[in-house]
Design a protein around this motif. Sequence first.
Motif, PDB file in Angstrom:
ATOM      1  N   GLN A   1       2.415  -5.564  -4.385  1.00 18.11           N
ATOM      2  CA  GLN A   1       1.630  -6.097  -5.498  1.00 18.11           C
ATOM      3  C   GLN A   1       0.139  -5.823  -5.334  1.00 18.11           C
ATOM      4  O   GLN A   1      -0.607  -5.787  -6.305  1.00 18.11           O
ATOM      5  CB  GLN A   1       1.877  -7.604  -5.626  1.00 18.11           C
ATOM      6  CG  GLN A   1       3.261  -7.945  -6.149  1.00 18.11           C
ATOM      7  CD  GLN A   1       3.612  -9.411  -5.935  1.00 18.11           C
ATOM      8  OE1 GLN A   1       2.870 -10.157  -5.308  1.00 18.11           O
ATOM      9  NE2 GLN A   1       4.759  -9.808  -6.450  1.00 18.11           N
ATOM     10  N   HIS A   2      -0.279  -5.617  -4.084  1.00 14.98           N
ATOM     11  CA  HIS A   2      -1.671  -5.298  -3.804  1.00 14.98           C
ATOM     12  C   HIS A   2      -1.878  -3.806  -3.556  1.00 14.98           C
ATOM     13  O   HIS A   2      -2.856  -3.408  -2.918  1.00 14.98           O
ATOM     14  CB  HIS A   2      -2.166  -6.118  -2.608  1.00 14.98           C
ATOM     15  CG  HIS A   2      -2.377  -7.565  -2.934  1.00 14.98           C
ATOM     16  ND1 HIS A   2      -1.327  -8.470  -3.033  1.00 14.98           N
ATOM     17  CD2 HIS A   2      -3.505  -8.271  -3.195  1.00 14.98           C
ATOM     18  CE1 HIS A   2      -1.813  -9.663  -3.345  1.00 14.98           C
ATOM     19  NE2 HIS A   2      -3.125  -9.571  -3.443  1.00 14.98           N
ATOM     20  N   ASN A   3      -0.945  -2.994  -4.063  1.00 13.71           N
ATOM     21  CA  ASN A   3      -1.078  -1.541  -4.033  1.00 13.71           C
ATOM     22  C   ASN A   3      -1.075  -0.984  -2.614  1.00 13.71           C
ATOM     23  O   ASN A   3      -1.770  -0.022  -2.295  1.00 13.71           O
ATOM     24  CB  ASN A   3      -2.358  -1.106  -4.766  1.00 13.71           C
ATOM     25  CG  ASN A   3      -2.360   0.379  -5.098  1.00 13.71           C
ATOM     26  OD1 ASN A   3      -1.315   0.992  -5.299  1.00 13.71           O
ATOM     27  ND2 ASN A   3      -3.543   0.962  -5.147  1.00 13.71           N
ATOM     28  N   VAL A   4      -0.305  -1.596  -1.749  1.00 11.08           N
ATOM     29  CA  VAL A   4      -0.213  -1.170  -0.358  1.00 11.08           C
ATOM     30  C   VAL A   4       1.120  -0.457  -0.127  1.00 11.08           C
ATOM     31  O   VAL A   4       2.167  -0.947  -0.541  1.00 11.08           O
ATOM     32  CB  VAL A   4      -0.336  -2.382   0.592  1.00 11.08           C
ATOM     33  CG1 VAL A   4      -0.133  -1.966   2.039  1.00 11.08           C
ATOM     34  CG2 VAL A   4      -1.696  -3.057   0.413  1.00 11.08           C
ATOM     35  N   VAL A   5       1.083   0.691   0.539  1.00 12.16           N
ATOM     36  CA  VAL A   5       2.289   1.434   0.893  1.00 12.16           C
ATOM     37  C   VAL A   5       2.805   0.938   2.238  1.00 12.16           C
ATOM     38  O   VAL A   5       2.024   0.700   3.161  1.00 12.16           O
ATOM     39  CB  VAL A   5       2.004   2.949   0.977  1.00 12.16           C
ATOM     40  CG1 VAL A   5       3.260   3.711   1.383  1.00 12.16           C
ATOM     41  CG2 VAL A   5       1.475   3.463  -0.363  1.00 12.16           C
ATOM     42  N   LEU A   6       4.120   0.771   2.355  1.00 12.38           N
ATOM     43  CA  LEU A   6       4.724   0.300   3.602  1.00 12.38           C
ATOM     44  C   LEU A   6       5.613   1.385   4.200  1.00 12.38           C
ATOM     45  O   LEU A   6       6.434   1.971   3.496  1.00 12.38           O
ATOM     46  CB  LEU A   6       5.544  -0.967   3.353  1.00 12.38           C
ATOM     47  CG  LEU A   6       4.741  -2.133   2.780  1.00 12.38           C
ATOM     48  CD1 LEU A   6       5.092  -2.333   1.312  1.00 12.38           C
ATOM     49  CD2 LEU A   6       4.981  -3.408   3.557  1.00 12.38           C
ATOM     50  N   VAL A   7       5.443   1.635   5.500  1.00 10.77           N
ATOM     51  CA  VAL A   7       6.173   2.681   6.211  1.00 10.77           C
ATOM     52  C   VAL A   7       6.888   2.055   7.401  1.00 10.77           C
ATOM     53  O   VAL A   7       6.333   1.194   8.076  1.00 10.77           O
ATOM     54  CB  VAL A   7       5.206   3.777   6.705  1.00 10.77           C
ATOM     55  CG1 VAL A   7       5.970   4.881   7.443  1.00 10.77           C
ATOM     56  CG2 VAL A   7       4.402   4.354   5.551  1.00 10.77           C
ATOM     57  N   ALA A   8       8.123   2.490   7.677  1.00  7.51           N
ATOM     58  CA  ALA A   8       8.864   1.971   8.831  1.00  7.51           C
ATOM     59  C   ALA A   8       9.591   3.091   9.555  1.00  7.51           C
ATOM     60  O   ALA A   8       9.987   4.101   8.952  1.00  7.51           O
ATOM     61  CB  ALA A   8       9.864   0.900   8.404  1.00  7.51           C
TER      62      ALA A   8
ATOM     63  N   GLY B   1      -0.250   3.531  -4.944  1.00  9.13           N
ATOM     64  CA  GLY B   1       0.680   3.698  -3.843  1.00  9.13           C
ATOM     65  C   GLY B   1       1.997   4.309  -4.276  1.00  9.13           C
ATOM     66  O   GLY B   1       2.593   5.122  -3.551  1.00  9.13           O
ATOM     67  N   ARG B   2       2.478   3.924  -5.434  1.00  7.39           N
ATOM     68  CA  ARG B   2       3.729   4.488  -5.951  1.00  7.39           C
ATOM     69  C   ARG B   2       3.627   6.001  -6.080  1.00  7.39           C
ATOM     70  O   ARG B   2       4.565   6.741  -5.750  1.00  7.39           O
ATOM     71  CB  ARG B   2       4.059   3.897  -7.322  1.00  7.39           C
ATOM     72  CG  ARG B   2       4.578   2.483  -7.289  1.00  7.39           C
ATOM     73  CD  ARG B   2       4.764   1.946  -8.688  1.00  7.39           C
ATOM     74  NE  ARG B   2       5.307   0.598  -8.655  1.00  7.39           N
ATOM     75  CZ  ARG B   2       6.576   0.292  -8.832  1.00  7.39           C
ATOM     76  NH1 ARG B   2       7.451   1.258  -9.087  1.00  7.39           N
ATOM     77  NH2 ARG B   2       6.992  -0.948  -8.783  1.00  7.39           N
ATOM     78  N   THR B   3       2.502   6.458  -6.568  1.00  5.06           N
ATOM     79  CA  THR B   3       2.309   7.888  -6.757  1.00  5.06           C
ATOM     80  C   THR B   3       2.206   8.601  -5.422  1.00  5.06           C
ATOM     81  O   THR B   3       2.703   9.725  -5.259  1.00  5.06           O
ATOM     82  CB  THR B   3       1.049   8.147  -7.594  1.00  5.06           C
ATOM     83  OG1 THR B   3       1.154   7.437  -8.840  1.00  5.06           O
ATOM     84  CG2 THR B   3       0.874   9.630  -7.880  1.00  5.06           C
ATOM     85  N   VAL B   4       1.558   7.970  -4.442  1.00  2.00           N
ATOM     86  CA  VAL B   4       1.464   8.563  -3.112  1.00  2.00           C
ATOM     87  C   VAL B   4       2.854   8.831  -2.550  1.00  2.00           C
ATOM     88  O   VAL B   4       3.155   9.932  -2.061  1.00  2.00           O
ATOM     89  CB  VAL B   4       0.672   7.645  -2.162  1.00  2.00           C
ATOM     90  CG1 VAL B   4       0.757   8.158  -0.726  1.00  2.00           C
ATOM     91  CG2 VAL B   4      -0.784   7.537  -2.593  1.00  2.00           C
TER      92      VAL B   4
END
Length: 334
Positions: A117-124, A215-218
């Motif tokens: 919601q805060h435009n942050v991309v999450l990677v795992a 972030g979605r576009t990234v």
Amino acid sequence: MNAKLPELSGAVLPGLDTAGGRTDGRVDFDGQGHGTAMAALIAGRGGGTTGFTGLAPEAKILPVRLVDHSEGDWTSAISQGIKYAVDHGVKVVNMSIGQQAFQCPQELQDAIAYAIQHNVVLVAAAGNAGPTSNAPEIPARCPGVLTIGAVTKESKAWSGSVPHGYVTLAAPGAQMGAVGKDGTYYPDSRGTSGAAALTSAAIALIRARNPSMPGRTVVQRLIATAMRIGDKKWSPKTGYGVILVRGAMDPVNYPVPANAPNPVYDAFDKWKASTYRAPSSPPTAAKPKANQPSGIGTSTIIAGGAAVVLVVGGLVAGVLLVSRRRGLDRTPHS
């Protein structure tokens, strides 16, 4: 991680300790120094005896020390760390950690939703038990998380990378160099943690070059511009292929259709539509628990902002990295 290491000079900001150790997160209690190694992969400055330089050497690291699996509420600590990092302005969350689980805990999923919601991309990291197990892990299996497998120098799937349906992309994760917490150089580090860290650094570069890119576009661009492996469009070990930073960060010369596939955010949107209820009040920053042990912590969350085109002292573009366990990724997730 060891913030005093010359290779990380100037890269590490004061952070948070969720393990009750009364530190600012700039410590590394993990064996050879997993947190230090991941931080150097992202933001190594080229100093010290190794001269090790990370993929995003102008990054700033904001560390959050996590409680150990056996000593406290690991899931809660990760969730708190994610919220803390988001509240401090990061734009990428890298989680080089893993624990077997068949469902994503609600608290962790809510923290992931807060980040998105805060435009942050999450990677795992996908996990390192590939030869013996393909059991699902968290946070890798959580909707909205970009899960990364590992490849060798020959761009072949690394044998230890855990195969699963949620693996989206791959990055170098075997036959790699790494720097331990005492400055020792390890020439053959391997594991999906490193692959996730490099992906997070790549995202920091992309977001610094394209500060208004959502972030979605990234993530969509990373998938669309990835180098395919073999003749299959997707595989359970390497997803849609190996990340290619140059193409992903250059929308002018490497255009991607607006309707290109984005399974990471599709999964999150599906989860949100079916189960999510927005919290009535904003989450608060994490506070260390007084009864948590202070001697050992096997995980570290790291957040940072890469200053590639823009100077990002205020973490306009950022990386959040969660380092997984003791050592330098030579054993499976636990």
